[in-house]
Design a protein around this motif. Structure first.
Motif, PDB file in Angstrom:
ATOM      1  N   ASN A 183       0.759  -1.165  -0.111  1.00  0.00           N
ATOM      2  CA  ASN A 183       0.067   0.036   0.290  1.00  0.00           C
ATOM      3  C   ASN A 183       0.691   1.256   0.056  1.00  0.00           C
ATOM      4  OD1 ASN A 183      -1.996  -1.969   0.499  1.00  0.00           O
ATOM      5  ND2 ASN A 183      -3.311  -0.259   1.518  1.00  0.00           N
ATOM      6  N   ALA A 184       1.992   1.219   0.989  1.00  0.00           N
ATOM      7  CA  ALA A 184       2.636   2.558   0.983  1.00  0.00           C
ATOM      8  C   ALA A 184       3.158   2.774  -0.406  1.00  0.00           C
ATOM      9  CB  ALA A 184       3.374   2.457   2.208  1.00  0.00           C
ATOM     10  N   PRO A 185       3.858   2.067  -0.988  1.00  0.00           N
ATOM     11  CA  PRO A 185       4.653   2.480  -2.324  1.00  0.00           C
ATOM     12  C   PRO A 185       3.554   2.723  -3.522  1.00  0.00           C
ATOM     13  CG  PRO A 185       5.105   0.330  -1.763  1.00  0.00           C
ATOM     14  CD  PRO A 185       4.607   0.510  -0.558  1.00  0.00           C
ATOM     15  N   MET A 186       2.536   1.696  -3.365  1.00  0.00           N
ATOM     16  CA  MET A 186       1.590   2.071  -4.435  1.00  0.00           C
ATOM     17  C   MET A 186       0.903   3.442  -4.203  1.00  0.00           C
ATOM     18  SD  MET A 186      -0.507  -1.411  -5.029  1.00  0.00           S
ATOM     19  CE  MET A 186       0.377  -3.120  -5.882  1.00  0.00           C
ATOM     20  N   SER A 187       0.705   3.881  -2.987  1.00  0.00           N
ATOM     21  CA  SER A 187       0.227   5.117  -2.902  1.00  0.00           C
ATOM     22  C   SER A 187       1.053   6.350  -3.340  1.00  0.00           C
ATOM     23  CB  SER A 187      -0.359   5.615  -1.343  1.00  0.00           C
ATOM     24  OG  SER A 187       0.817   5.536  -0.663  1.00  0.00           O
ATOM     25  N   LEU A 188       2.263   6.191  -3.311  1.00  0.00           N
ATOM     26  CA  LEU A 188       3.198   6.925  -3.786  1.00  0.00           C
ATOM     27  C   LEU A 188       3.515   7.111  -5.317  1.00  0.00           C
ATOM     28  CD1 LEU A 188       5.777   6.577  -0.606  1.00  0.00           C
ATOM     29  CD2 LEU A 188       4.059   8.696  -1.215  1.00  0.00           C
ATOM     30  N   GLY A 189       2.990   6.081  -6.136  1.00  0.00           N
ATOM     31  CA  GLY A 189       3.234   6.071  -7.409  1.00  0.00           C
ATOM     32  C   GLY A 189       4.533   5.155  -7.613  1.00  0.00           C
ATOM     33  N   ILE A 190       4.961   4.556  -6.634  1.00  0.00           N
ATOM     34  CA  ILE A 190       6.167   3.542  -6.924  1.00  0.00           C
ATOM     35  C   ILE A 190       5.823   2.285  -7.294  1.00  0.00           C
ATOM     36  CG2 ILE A 190       8.310   2.535  -5.844  1.00  0.00           C
ATOM     37  CD1 ILE A 190       8.021   5.006  -3.566  1.00  0.00           C
ATOM     38  N   PRO A 191       6.407   1.822  -8.695  1.00  0.00           N
ATOM     39  CA  PRO A 191       6.120   0.539  -8.962  1.00  0.00           C
ATOM     40  C   PRO A 191       6.125  -0.649  -7.909  1.00  0.00           C
ATOM     41  CG  PRO A 191       7.453   1.458 -10.651  1.00  0.00           C
ATOM     42  CD  PRO A 191       7.439   2.456  -9.257  1.00  0.00           C
ATOM     43  N   ALA A 192       5.046  -1.324  -7.648  1.00  0.00           N
ATOM     44  CA  ALA A 192       4.881  -2.258  -6.542  1.00  0.00           C
ATOM     45  C   ALA A 192       3.924  -3.233  -6.803  1.00  0.00           C
ATOM     46  CB  ALA A 192       4.647  -1.600  -5.114  1.00  0.00           C
ATOM     47  N   THR A 193       4.050  -4.416  -6.185  1.00  0.00           N
ATOM     48  CA  THR A 193       2.845  -5.505  -6.228  1.00  0.00           C
ATOM     49  C   THR A 193       3.072  -6.240  -4.960  1.00  0.00           C
ATOM     50  OG1 THR A 193       1.775  -7.068  -7.435  1.00  0.00           O
ATOM     51  CG2 THR A 193       4.191  -7.271  -7.378  1.00  0.00           C
ATOM     52  N   CYS A 194       2.334  -7.508  -4.596  1.00  0.00           N
ATOM     53  CA  CYS A 194       2.391  -8.169  -3.738  1.00  0.00           C
ATOM     54  C   CYS A 194       2.222  -9.605  -4.342  1.00  0.00           C
ATOM     55  CB  CYS A 194       1.236  -7.999  -2.701  1.00  0.00           C
ATOM     56  SG  CYS A 194       1.410  -9.409  -1.348  1.00  0.00           S
ATOM     57  N   LEU A 195       3.397 -10.406  -4.162  1.00  0.00           N
ATOM     58  CA  LEU A 195       3.592 -11.800  -4.807  1.00  0.00           C
ATOM     59  C   LEU A 195       3.242 -12.772  -3.512  1.00  0.00           C
ATOM     60  CD1 LEU A 195       6.124 -11.468  -7.523  1.00  0.00           C
ATOM     61  CD2 LEU A 195       3.515 -11.189  -7.728  1.00  0.00           C
ATOM     62  N   CYS A 196       3.097 -13.868  -3.784  1.00  0.00           N
ATOM     63  CA  CYS A 196       2.802 -15.014  -2.738  1.00  0.00           C
ATOM     64  C   CYS A 196       3.740 -16.002  -2.674  1.00  0.00           C
ATOM     65  CB  CYS A 196       1.525 -15.731  -2.903  1.00  0.00           C
ATOM     66  SG  CYS A 196       0.144 -14.419  -2.961  1.00  0.00           S
ATOM     67  N   SER A 197       3.902 -16.661  -1.349  1.00  0.00           N
ATOM     68  CA  SER A 197       5.043 -17.432  -0.920  1.00  0.00           C
ATOM     69  C   SER A 197       4.946 -18.847  -1.513  1.00  0.00           C
ATOM     70  CB  SER A 197       5.051 -17.393   0.649  1.00  0.00           C
ATOM     71  OG  SER A 197       3.819 -18.112   1.017  1.00  0.00           O
ATOM     72  N   GLY A 198       3.879 -19.411  -1.911  1.00  0.00           N
ATOM     73  CA  GLY A 198       3.893 -20.720  -2.404  1.00  0.00           C
ATOM     74  C   GLY A 198       3.364 -21.623  -1.362  1.00  0.00           C
ATOM     75  N   GLY A 199       2.897 -22.694  -1.415  1.00  0.00           N
ATOM     76  CA  GLY A 199       2.160 -23.572  -0.575  1.00  0.00           C
ATOM     77  C   GLY A 199       1.021 -23.267  -0.383  1.00  0.00           C
ATOM     78  N   ARG A 200       0.055 -23.562   0.522  1.00  0.00           N
ATOM     79  CA  ARG A 200      -1.360 -23.334   1.035  1.00  0.00           C
ATOM     80  C   ARG A 200      -1.570 -23.116   2.305  1.00  0.00           C
ATOM     81  NH1 ARG A 200      -3.678 -27.725  -1.265  1.00  0.00           N
ATOM     82  NH2 ARG A 200      -3.490 -26.897  -3.281  1.00  0.00           N
ATOM     83  N   GLY A 201      -1.930 -21.601   2.650  1.00  0.00           N
ATOM     84  CA  GLY A 201      -2.421 -21.472   3.798  1.00  0.00           C
ATOM     85  C   GLY A 201      -3.820 -21.281   3.923  1.00  0.00           C
ATOM     86  N   MET A 202      -4.271 -21.788   5.086  1.00  0.00           N
ATOM     87  CA  MET A 202      -5.559 -21.684   5.591  1.00  0.00           C
ATOM     88  C   MET A 202      -5.905 -21.166   6.910  1.00  0.00           C
ATOM     89  SD  MET A 202      -6.841 -22.893   2.483  1.00  0.00           S
ATOM     90  CE  MET A 202      -8.725 -23.215   3.279  1.00  0.00           C
ATOM     91  N   ASN A 203      -7.178 -20.631   6.835  1.00  0.00           N
ATOM     92  CA  ASN A 203      -7.578 -20.092   8.339  1.00  0.00           C
ATOM     93  C   ASN A 203      -6.601 -19.229   8.870  1.00  0.00           C
ATOM     94  OD1 ASN A 203      -9.542 -21.846   7.986  1.00  0.00           O
ATOM     95  ND2 ASN A 203      -8.883 -23.196   9.689  1.00  0.00           N
ATOM     96  N   ALA A 204      -6.176 -18.255   8.206  1.00  0.00           N
ATOM     97  CA  ALA A 204      -5.105 -17.142   8.544  1.00  0.00           C
ATOM     98  C   ALA A 204      -6.239 -16.025   9.650  1.00  0.00           C
ATOM     99  CB  ALA A 204      -4.726 -16.183   7.350  1.00  0.00           C
ATOM    100  N   HIS A 205      -5.158 -15.649  10.397  1.00  0.00           N
ATOM    101  CA  HIS A 205      -5.870 -14.930  11.566  1.00  0.00           C
ATOM    102  C   HIS A 205      -6.664 -15.569  12.621  1.00  0.00           C
ATOM    103  CE1 HIS A 205      -5.118 -10.705   9.409  1.00  0.00           C
ATOM    104  NE2 HIS A 205      -4.071 -11.633   9.327  1.00  0.00           N
ATOM    105  N   SER A 206      -6.551 -17.083  12.608  1.00  0.00           N
ATOM    106  CA  SER A 206      -7.267 -17.771  13.415  1.00  0.00           C
ATOM    107  C   SER A 206      -6.123 -18.801  14.163  1.00  0.00           C
ATOM    108  CB  SER A 206      -8.298 -18.632  12.626  1.00  0.00           C
ATOM    109  OG  SER A 206      -8.612 -19.736  13.184  1.00  0.00           O
TER     110      SER A 206
END
Length: 421
Positions: free
Chosen positions: A360-383
């Motif tokens: 969010n921070a770099p995107m809001s500043l117009g800096i080239p950015a994204t979010c990619l993922c780590s692989g595997g399969r995560g379930m029930n995050a924040h639980s």
């Protein structure tokens, strides 16, 4: 989520494909596949180190130790608590930061011991975001063990405060202007088919109403109620219409106040969450919500004819979250390179979307950015029932590695990522 996606740049795809065929890069890819068990051991080790938001110090210390063990000599912990390691390039290219957040949503004292059941690992935080840290460290080993030279520098970053009221404070600090960074890739979540092209912004407020309070019978009509004022505000906010595109949302997420059933409440407070992929819409919604609470307090005072200032209800507004929104154009070099790397690796783009991450921070500043993922399969995050399935875990490091190598320029190839002015 993948409709109407513009085509890939043929030039970028050709460059990424060429890079992927180079011996050192192929060896790095093979290393990621070969070291999945080793990487999983690190994921488990880090998970079993408590790291509540605002208290990531112990895990951060271990992340820094591992970075140094993998031959990063320039590793520092910045004033806010981020662990930042610089892998220098030849000095004539861009600076790319790769970041994975170190904090979890779980309070101190949560049982974070990992339990294994075949290829499933159960523990709070095992996927979000110890999987991202696992990928970050694996990528570092891939670059260093294969002695891959890059034109630009790569910063390997363990960030603090990504979750909840941490309010992406680590990422904000990373982009506060004290460092020159040309691009950013966050590593978060596990689905390698997902690429973020936008950042969902969120503004959060704690709105408190306070007054004298009193007996529900004896003081009725002479004493306004903090709870009634909040209810008036909630009725207003609950009827707000907001845009579906750009998607904009709101909720009164918590409410607390009052003393007993037979008391006119002297205090009541709520926490309000507002989100949008448009900063403009987010600010417009925020203004409406705050005005609704101001009006509601005034209406409660007026309803009972309260003129004595000492008896009037008062509203206190406290901002508790500010995650800026931002969108990246589809020809953004980070997006084009990440999508090209997906295609080279045979990964289908299944989610092209917006979310709230360290990007969010770099995107809001117009800096080239994204979010990619780590692989595997995560379930029930924040639980507390969260678990991670160890399947194709090498794909995350491979995807981010190939993306990073192309962006900064590796093995004699020119960088895809431009240097910002």
């Amino acid at each position: 989520m993948t409709q109407n996606i513009p085509p890939l740049s043929e030039e970028v795809f050709a460059q990424v494909k060429k890079l992927a065929a180079m011996p050192a890069v192929k060896a790095a890819m093979e290393q990621a596949a070969r070291e999945v068990d080793r990487a999983m051991e690190e994921q488990i080790e880090l998970c079993e180190i408590e790291a509540p938001t605002f208290h990531e110090e112990t895990r951060a210390k271990r992340v820094a130790e591992l970075m140094r063990a993998y031959d990063l000599t320039d590793v520092v912990t910045d004033p806010i608590g981020n662990v930042v390691g610089r892998r220098p390039g030849k000095g004539n290219g861009p600076v790319l930061a790769l970041g994975a957040h170190m904090d979890t949503v779980f309070p101190a004292g949560t049982d974070v011991k990992v339990r294994r059941e075949g290829n499933i690992y159960r523990a709070p935080g095992i996927g979000d975001n110890c999987s991202g840290l696992r990928a970050l460290l694996q990528i570092l080993r891939m670059f260093n063990d294969q002695k891959i030279e890059t034109e630009g520098d790569i910063l390997f970053v363990g960030t603090v405060g990504e979750e909840g009221n941490g309010d992406i404070r680590g990422s904000k600090a990373l982009f506060d202007g004290t460092r020159h960074i040309d691009g950013f890739v966050a590593i978060d979540s596990t689905d390698v088919g997902r690429i973020l092209h936008g950042a969902t912004g969120s503004h959060r407020w704690r709105l408190s109403v306070d007054g004298k309070g009193g007996h529900s019978y004896a003081e009725f009509g002479r004493c306004p109620s903090a709870i009634h004022a909040i209810c008036r505000a909630g009725a207003k906010v609950g009827c707000f219409r907001v845009p579906a595109d750009p998607k904009t949302t709101y909720t009164i997420g918590t409410i607390k106040g009052g003393t007993t059933v037979n008391t006119i409440a002297a205090h009541c407070e709520v926490e309000v969450d507002m989100r949008s992929v448009s900063n403009e819409e987010l600010l417009k919604l925020e203004e409406r919500v705050l005005k609704a609470f101001e009006e509601a307090v005034q209406e409660e005072n007026d309803f009972w004819g309260i003129t004595d200032e000492s008896l009037k209800l008062k509203l206190t507004k406290t901002q508790i979250g500010n995650r800026p929104a931002g969108m990246r154009p589809d020809d953004c070099p980070v997006l084009q390179t990440a999508r090209s790397a997906q295609k080279v690796l045979g990964i289908e783009l299944t989610k092209y979307m917006c979310a709230s991450t360290d990007a969010n921070a770099p995107m809001s500043l117009g800096i080239p950015a994204t979010c990619l993922c780590s692989g595997g399969r995560g379930m029930n995050a924040h639980s507390v029932t969260e678990y991670f399935e160890m399947v194709d875990t090498q794909l995350g490091p491979q995807l981010v590695f190939l993306t990073a190598a192309a962006l900064v320029g590796a093995c004699g190839e020119k960088p895809v990522l431009p240097v910002r002015k």
